[in-house]
Design a protein around this motif. Structure first.
Motif, PDB file in Angstrom:
ATOM      1  N   GLY A  53      23.785   0.795  -5.999  1.00  0.00           N
ATOM      2  CA  GLY A  53      23.833   1.087  -4.581  1.00  0.00           C
ATOM      3  C   GLY A  53      22.915   2.216  -4.134  1.00  0.00           C
ATOM      4  N   GLU A  54      22.173   2.805  -5.067  1.00  0.00           N
ATOM      5  CA  GLU A  54      21.256   3.892  -4.727  1.00  0.00           C
ATOM      6  C   GLU A  54      19.946   3.336  -4.174  1.00  0.00           C
ATOM      7  N   GLN A  55      19.262   4.165  -3.415  1.00  0.00           N
ATOM      8  CA  GLN A  55      17.973   3.790  -2.846  1.00  0.00           C
ATOM      9  C   GLN A  55      16.914   3.734  -3.949  1.00  0.00           C
ATOM     10  N   VAL A  56      16.053   2.710  -3.895  1.00  0.00           N
ATOM     11  CA  VAL A  56      14.932   2.585  -4.820  1.00  0.00           C
ATOM     12  C   VAL A  56      13.650   2.770  -4.022  1.00  0.00           C
ATOM     13  N   CYS A  57      12.843   3.738  -4.440  1.00  0.00           N
ATOM     14  CA  CYS A  57      11.575   4.018  -3.769  1.00  0.00           C
ATOM     15  C   CYS A  57      10.479   3.204  -4.439  1.00  0.00           C
ATOM     16  N   VAL A  58       9.703   2.489  -3.640  1.00  0.00           N
ATOM     17  CA  VAL A  58       8.642   1.631  -4.154  1.00  0.00           C
ATOM     18  C   VAL A  58       7.307   2.161  -3.651  1.00  0.00           C
ATOM     19  N   ASP A  59       6.351   2.280  -4.570  1.00  0.00           N
ATOM     20  CA  ASP A  59       5.012   2.741  -4.225  1.00  0.00           C
ATOM     21  C   ASP A  59       4.037   1.709  -4.778  1.00  0.00           C
ATOM     22  N   GLY A  60       3.078   1.311  -3.971  1.00  0.00           N
ATOM     23  CA  GLY A  60       2.114   0.326  -4.432  1.00  0.00           C
ATOM     24  C   GLY A  60       0.715   0.640  -3.966  1.00  0.00           C
ATOM     25  N   LYS A  61      -0.247   0.160  -4.722  1.00  0.00           N
ATOM     26  CA  LYS A  61      -1.644   0.353  -4.347  1.00  0.00           C
ATOM     27  C   LYS A  61      -2.494  -0.715  -5.024  1.00  0.00           C
ATOM     28  N   THR A  62      -3.657  -0.938  -4.478  1.00  0.00           N
ATOM     29  CA  THR A  62      -4.631  -1.821  -5.095  1.00  0.00           C
ATOM     30  C   THR A  62      -5.673  -0.939  -5.760  1.00  0.00           C
ATOM     31  N   LEU A  63      -5.961  -1.208  -7.020  1.00  0.00           N
ATOM     32  CA  LEU A  63      -6.909  -0.382  -7.759  1.00  0.00           C
ATOM     33  C   LEU A  63      -8.321  -0.562  -7.208  1.00  0.00           C
ATOM     34  N   ARG A  64      -8.918   0.521  -6.880  1.00  0.00           N
ATOM     35  CA  ARG A  64     -10.256   0.514  -6.301  1.00  0.00           C
ATOM     36  C   ARG A  64     -11.255  -0.096  -7.283  1.00  0.00           C
ATOM     37  N   GLY A  65     -12.111  -0.970  -6.762  1.00  0.00           N
ATOM     38  CA  GLY A  65     -13.146  -1.596  -7.577  1.00  0.00           C
ATOM     39  C   GLY A  65     -12.656  -2.740  -8.450  1.00  0.00           C
ATOM     40  N   SER A  66     -11.375  -3.124  -8.305  1.00  0.00           N
ATOM     41  CA  SER A  66     -10.854  -4.193  -9.162  1.00  0.00           C
ATOM     42  C   SER A  66     -11.066  -5.581  -8.570  1.00  0.00           C
ATOM     43  N   ARG A  67     -11.464  -5.671  -7.320  1.00  0.00           N
ATOM     44  CA  ARG A  67     -11.718  -6.962  -6.680  1.00  0.00           C
ATOM     45  C   ARG A  67     -13.106  -7.428  -7.091  1.00  0.00           C
ATOM     46  N   ASP A  68     -13.198  -8.706  -7.441  1.00  0.00           N
ATOM     47  CA  ASP A  68     -14.483  -9.250  -7.873  1.00  0.00           C
ATOM     48  C   ASP A  68     -14.687 -10.603  -7.194  1.00  0.00           C
ATOM     49  N   GLY A  69     -15.448 -10.625  -6.124  1.00  0.00           N
ATOM     50  CA  GLY A  69     -15.705 -11.873  -5.403  1.00  0.00           C
ATOM     51  C   GLY A  69     -14.426 -12.467  -4.874  1.00  0.00           C
ATOM     52  N   ALA A  70     -14.150 -13.705  -5.302  1.00  0.00           N
ATOM     53  CA  ALA A  70     -12.951 -14.402  -4.844  1.00  0.00           C
ATOM     54  C   ALA A  70     -11.698 -13.928  -5.584  1.00  0.00           C
ATOM     55  N   THR A  71     -11.868 -13.180  -6.685  1.00  0.00           N
ATOM     56  CA  THR A  71     -10.730 -12.687  -7.448  1.00  0.00           C
ATOM     57  C   THR A  71     -10.124 -11.485  -6.728  1.00  0.00           C
ATOM     58  N   PRO A  72      -8.830 -11.567  -6.394  1.00  0.00           N
ATOM     59  CA  PRO A  72      -8.217 -10.438  -5.681  1.00  0.00           C
ATOM     60  C   PRO A  72      -8.125  -9.206  -6.577  1.00  0.00           C
ATOM     61  N   GLY A  73      -7.945  -8.058  -5.950  1.00  0.00           N
ATOM     62  CA  GLY A  73      -7.829  -6.805  -6.686  1.00  0.00           C
ATOM     63  C   GLY A  73      -6.547  -6.731  -7.492  1.00  0.00           C
ATOM     64  N   VAL A  74      -6.526  -5.810  -8.435  1.00  0.00           N
ATOM     65  CA  VAL A  74      -5.348  -5.582  -9.262  1.00  0.00           C
ATOM     66  C   VAL A  74      -4.393  -4.675  -8.494  1.00  0.00           C
TER      67      VAL A  74
END
Length: 136
Positions: free
Chosen positions: A106-127
């Motif tokens: 029942g405790e709050q869960v904090c979520v943090d997310g980001k896309t790694l810079r430079g990980s996108r390659d053309g049609a391949t989405p970033g990590v």
């Protein structure tokens, strides 16, 4: 001081070892699982790091593991964990985590997310990297 977690060994005791019985099977499944679990809980994110963790903490690991043939190589750790039945492992892990962290229900869960810079390659989405922490 961090709270003491329940011993996970009993929750993973029924996992089937995916390896064949040969004389080259030097490390117990139990030892491999505990090294990987302890390393991951310590923030290690790769197989080489887990092997290094095991070697650095070998004296401590020997207080509750057999380690009859020392610390397994990173290849052994990766191979054995990769061969486990993912559904069975997930059930065992979830049972342990639920029991070990029952106080966080029942405790709050904090979520943090980001896309790694430079990980996108053309049609391949970033990590994408996502972390979740119990706020307590």
């Amino acid at each position: 001081m961090s709270p003491k977690l329940l011993d996970p060994r009993t929750y993973f005791a029924d996992l089937a070892d995916p390896r064949r019985e040969t004389r080259n099977k030097l490390h117990s499944l139990h030892d491999i699982l505990m090294i990987v679990l302890c390393a991951v809980l310590s923030g290690i994110e790769d197989w080489v790091g887990m092997e290094t963790f095991g070697k650095e903490k070998e004296a401590w690991l020997r207080t509750f593991l057999t380690l009859a043939n020392g610390i397994p190589s990173h290849d052994t750790l990766s191979d054995v964990i990769g061969r486990l039945n993912p559904d069975t492992f997930a059930e065992a892990f979830q049972a342990w985590a639920t029991a070990a962290l029952a106080g966080l229900s029942g405790e709050q869960v904090c979520v943090d997310g980001k896309t790694l810079r430079g990980s996108r390659d053309g049609a391949t989405p970033g990590v994408h990297l996502i972390s979740a922490f119990a706020s307590r």
